[in-house]
Design a protein around this motif. Structure first.
Motif, PDB file in Angstrom:
ATOM      1  N   GLY A 365     -21.156  29.456 -32.196  1.00 46.93           N
ATOM      2  CA  GLY A 365     -21.759  29.831 -30.913  1.00 46.93           C
ATOM      3  C   GLY A 365     -23.253  30.001 -31.016  1.00 46.93           C
ATOM      4  O   GLY A 365     -24.009  29.582 -30.128  1.00 46.93           O
ATOM      5  N   ASP A 366     -23.722  30.617 -32.132  1.00 43.40           N
ATOM      6  CA  ASP A 366     -25.163  30.772 -32.348  1.00 43.40           C
ATOM      7  C   ASP A 366     -25.836  29.411 -32.468  1.00 43.40           C
ATOM      8  O   ASP A 366     -26.953  29.203 -31.958  1.00 43.40           O
ATOM      9  CB  ASP A 366     -25.432  31.586 -33.616  1.00 43.40           C
ATOM     10  N   LEU A 384     -19.816  20.019 -30.287  1.00 41.26           N
ATOM     11  CA  LEU A 384     -20.425  19.713 -31.571  1.00 41.26           C
ATOM     12  C   LEU A 384     -19.368  19.186 -32.524  1.00 41.26           C
ATOM     13  O   LEU A 384     -18.261  19.721 -32.593  1.00 41.26           O
ATOM     14  CB  LEU A 384     -21.079  20.964 -32.170  1.00 41.26           C
ATOM     15  N   PHE A 385     -19.749  18.147 -33.271  1.00 39.91           N
ATOM     16  CA  PHE A 385     -18.858  17.583 -34.284  1.00 39.91           C
ATOM     17  C   PHE A 385     -19.614  17.548 -35.611  1.00 39.91           C
ATOM     18  O   PHE A 385     -20.789  17.146 -35.666  1.00 39.91           O
ATOM     19  CB  PHE A 385     -18.424  16.165 -33.891  1.00 39.91           C
ATOM     20  N   TYR A 386     -18.929  17.971 -36.640  1.00 37.92           N
ATOM     21  CA  TYR A 386     -19.521  17.976 -37.975  1.00 37.92           C
ATOM     22  C   TYR A 386     -19.056  16.739 -38.730  1.00 37.92           C
ATOM     23  O   TYR A 386     -17.852  16.443 -38.802  1.00 37.92           O
ATOM     24  CB  TYR A 386     -19.102  19.238 -38.733  1.00 37.92           C
ATOM     25  N   ILE A 387     -20.040  16.020 -39.334  1.00 37.29           N
ATOM     26  CA  ILE A 387     -19.722  14.800 -40.078  1.00 37.29           C
ATOM     27  C   ILE A 387     -20.174  14.983 -41.518  1.00 37.29           C
ATOM     28  O   ILE A 387     -21.373  15.128 -41.801  1.00 37.29           O
ATOM     29  CB  ILE A 387     -20.420  13.565 -39.454  1.00 37.29           C
ATOM     30  N   ASN A 388     -19.219  15.010 -42.446  1.00 36.94           N
ATOM     31  CA  ASN A 388     -19.513  15.072 -43.869  1.00 36.94           C
ATOM     32  C   ASN A 388     -19.781  13.654 -44.340  1.00 36.94           C
ATOM     33  O   ASN A 388     -18.883  12.804 -44.365  1.00 36.94           O
ATOM     34  CB  ASN A 388     -18.318  15.670 -44.611  1.00 36.94           C
ATOM     35  N   ARG A 389     -21.017  13.362 -44.706  1.00 40.13           N
ATOM     36  CA  ARG A 389     -21.397  11.978 -45.010  1.00 40.13           C
ATOM     37  C   ARG A 389     -20.630  11.428 -46.192  1.00 40.13           C
ATOM     38  O   ARG A 389     -20.330  10.243 -46.247  1.00 40.13           O
ATOM     39  CB  ARG A 389     -22.901  11.907 -45.276  1.00 40.13           C
ATOM     40  N   GLU A 390     -20.304  12.283 -47.158  1.00 46.45           N
ATOM     41  CA  GLU A 390     -19.591  11.788 -48.328  1.00 46.45           C
ATOM     42  C   GLU A 390     -18.140  11.498 -48.015  1.00 46.45           C
ATOM     43  O   GLU A 390     -17.517  10.644 -48.639  1.00 46.45           O
ATOM     44  CB  GLU A 390     -19.678  12.814 -49.466  1.00 46.45           C
ATOM     45  N   LYS A 401     -15.159  24.008 -32.946  1.00 46.45           N
ATOM     46  CA  LYS A 401     -14.584  24.566 -31.719  1.00 46.45           C
ATOM     47  C   LYS A 401     -14.754  26.075 -31.600  1.00 46.45           C
ATOM     48  O   LYS A 401     -15.080  26.590 -30.538  1.00 46.45           O
ATOM     49  CB  LYS A 401     -13.093  24.225 -31.647  1.00 46.45           C
ATOM     50  N   CYS A 402     -14.476  26.758 -32.684  1.00 46.76           N
ATOM     51  CA  CYS A 402     -14.407  28.229 -32.631  1.00 46.76           C
ATOM     52  C   CYS A 402     -15.810  28.829 -32.644  1.00 46.76           C
ATOM     53  O   CYS A 402     -16.531  28.745 -33.642  1.00 46.76           O
ATOM     54  CB  CYS A 402     -13.596  28.775 -33.800  1.00 46.76           C
TER      55      CYS A 402
END
Length: 433
Positions: A365-366, A384-390, A401-402
């Motif tokens: 949220g921050d 927002l989506f997090y993409i781990n490049r490796e 989400k949370c």
């Protein structure tokens, strides 16, 4: 309105208890003793008197009839006469002599300055074990007269009496265990040491709120003066040297110390105060009201070594060498960086890509609030989506989400990517990613 003659002359002890413990005030007689008036007594009704009798702030100046006191107070054990107008030991002795089982007596804040107790009357206090004489301005001669005639006296309270010196008694009081003499003007240790001579069995000495400037005497003298002292309260005294704290170790049975509000400790933090005091006091089990565990003592003693180890040899306290022989020379503690962890990621919004430093302790949220402000994103909602490049070829994007979840729980690393997409009513298709 004119004052009544009773108010002008004051009230008697018997008048007060007759009014306060009238049976009409105790219709059920619970927790009190029911007694009949003695023959010929002006008190016609029965009185309900507890064994702990409190008649403070009642304007008492005289005792009243002896026979009435004896009849009604035969079972009384504790008597609180504080904040009255008793200024004659004859009246006080009349009351006390007719309370045969008296164990506790409180005469605090009665005007007894300059009023001396005759030796012939003092023996009526012989059964008293606890004597409270706070704010009475009672003279030392009268104090000594009382202690000489109370062979079972265990606790004595002499606070707020304006003492700046101590008059030594020719006769000791070997039964006394506790002396509380707070809020006086004692400054010199030469006055305090007299208590050791007068009260050889003293276990607790409360000297708080005096201007005591030192703890004097040699180890041998302190051991002889206070062989049984287990607790000393030096709060708000004038101690300003560590040598005074060190000398407390010479008291052979000392296990409790209070030393708050002294000039010596003003330059230190709260943690430093407790640690340095505890390390100096080798046998203390209770410090400033808090129990000392074995672990806390070891931490304090190690802290003490590290605190002083860079000082010149001539400035090292004696306790330092004792503790070094116990623990050896200690390496400085490693500095630990407790600042919030951060990482740099690429934030992608449409065709825009911007490197952003993230504090991993902040929440999802921050992060959303931060990105909206920094990238001037629309306020109608984003995802927002997090993409781990490796691992992106295996795991794919993970939606954040949370809102209350911390970013460090996603194992985000430098070079990873945060994808920002607008929030729409329908579910995102794979083409959106």
């Amino acid at each position: 309105m004119e004052s009544s003659s009773d108010e002008e002359e004051g009230r008697t002890f018997i008048q007060v208890i007759s009014e306060k413990y009238n049976p009409e005030n105790f219709p059920y007689g619970q927790g009190v003793v029911v007694l009949s008036s003695p023959p010929g007594s002006p008190v016609k009704d029965r009185l309900f008197l507890p064994s702990s009798l409190v008649v403070n702030h009642c304007g008492i100046t005289k005792a009243g009839d002896r026979s009435d006191i004896a009849a009604f107070c035969a079972h009384v054990v504790e008597l609180d006469l504080s904040h009255n107008q008793l200024n004659d030991w004859v009246e006080i002795c009349t009351i006390v002599s007719n309370v045969p089982h008296l164990d506790f007596l409180n005469l605090s804040t009665n005007p007894l300055s300059g009023v001396e107790l005759e030796p012939s009357m003092a023996e009526v206090f012989s059964r008293v074990r606890q004597l409270v004489l706070i704010n009475t301005r009672i003279s030392w001669d009268t104090v000594h007269m009382l202690t000489q005639n109370t062979p079972e006296l265990e606790e004595l309270f002499l606070c707020l009496n304006g003492y700046n010196t101590v008059s030594e008694s020719r006769t000791s009081c070997p039964s006394l265990r506790l002396l509380q003499i707070t809020d006086n003007q004692l400054q010199e240790w030469a006055e305090v040491r007299k208590f050791g001579v007068m009260y050889p069995s003293l276990s607790t000495l409360v000297l708080a709120n005096n201007s005591l400037d030192s703890v004097g005497d040699t180890q041998e003298t302190l051991q002889c003066l206070f062989p049984n002292l287990r607790s000393i309260n030096l709060n708000n005294s004038g101690l300003s040297k560590w040598e005074d704290i060190e000398r407390l170790n010479f008291l052979p049975k000392l296990v409790e110390v209070k030393a708050k509000g002294i000039p010596l400790l003003e330059p230190y933090t709260t943690h430093e105060r407790r640690s340095l005091l505890l390390a100096q006091l080798s046998s203390v089990a209770v410090l400033n009201g808090g129990a000392v565990s074995a672990g806390e003592r070891e931490d304090a003693e190690r802290f003490f070594i590290r605190y002083y180890q860079d000082c010149p040899e001539q400035q090292l306290p004696r306790r330092y060498h004792i503790l070094v022989s116990k623990y050896g020379h200690l390496a400085p503690l490693a500095e630990v960086d407790l600042s919030p962890r951060s990482t740099v990621v690429d934030v992608r919004w449409g065709d825009r890509v911007e490197a952003v430093s993230l504090r991993l302790e902040q929440t999802v949220g921050d992060l959303k609030k931060h990105l909206k402000a920094r990238l001037q994103l629309p306020t109608n909602g984003i995802r927002l989506f997090y993409i781990n490049r490796e691992m992106c070829s295996v795991l794919g994007p993970e939606e954040l989400k949370c809102g209350s979840r911390a970013l460090h729980s996603y194992s985000i690393r430098d070079g990873d990517e945060i994808l920002v997409v607008p929030k729409v009513k329908s579910r995102c298709s794979s083409s959106d990613l």
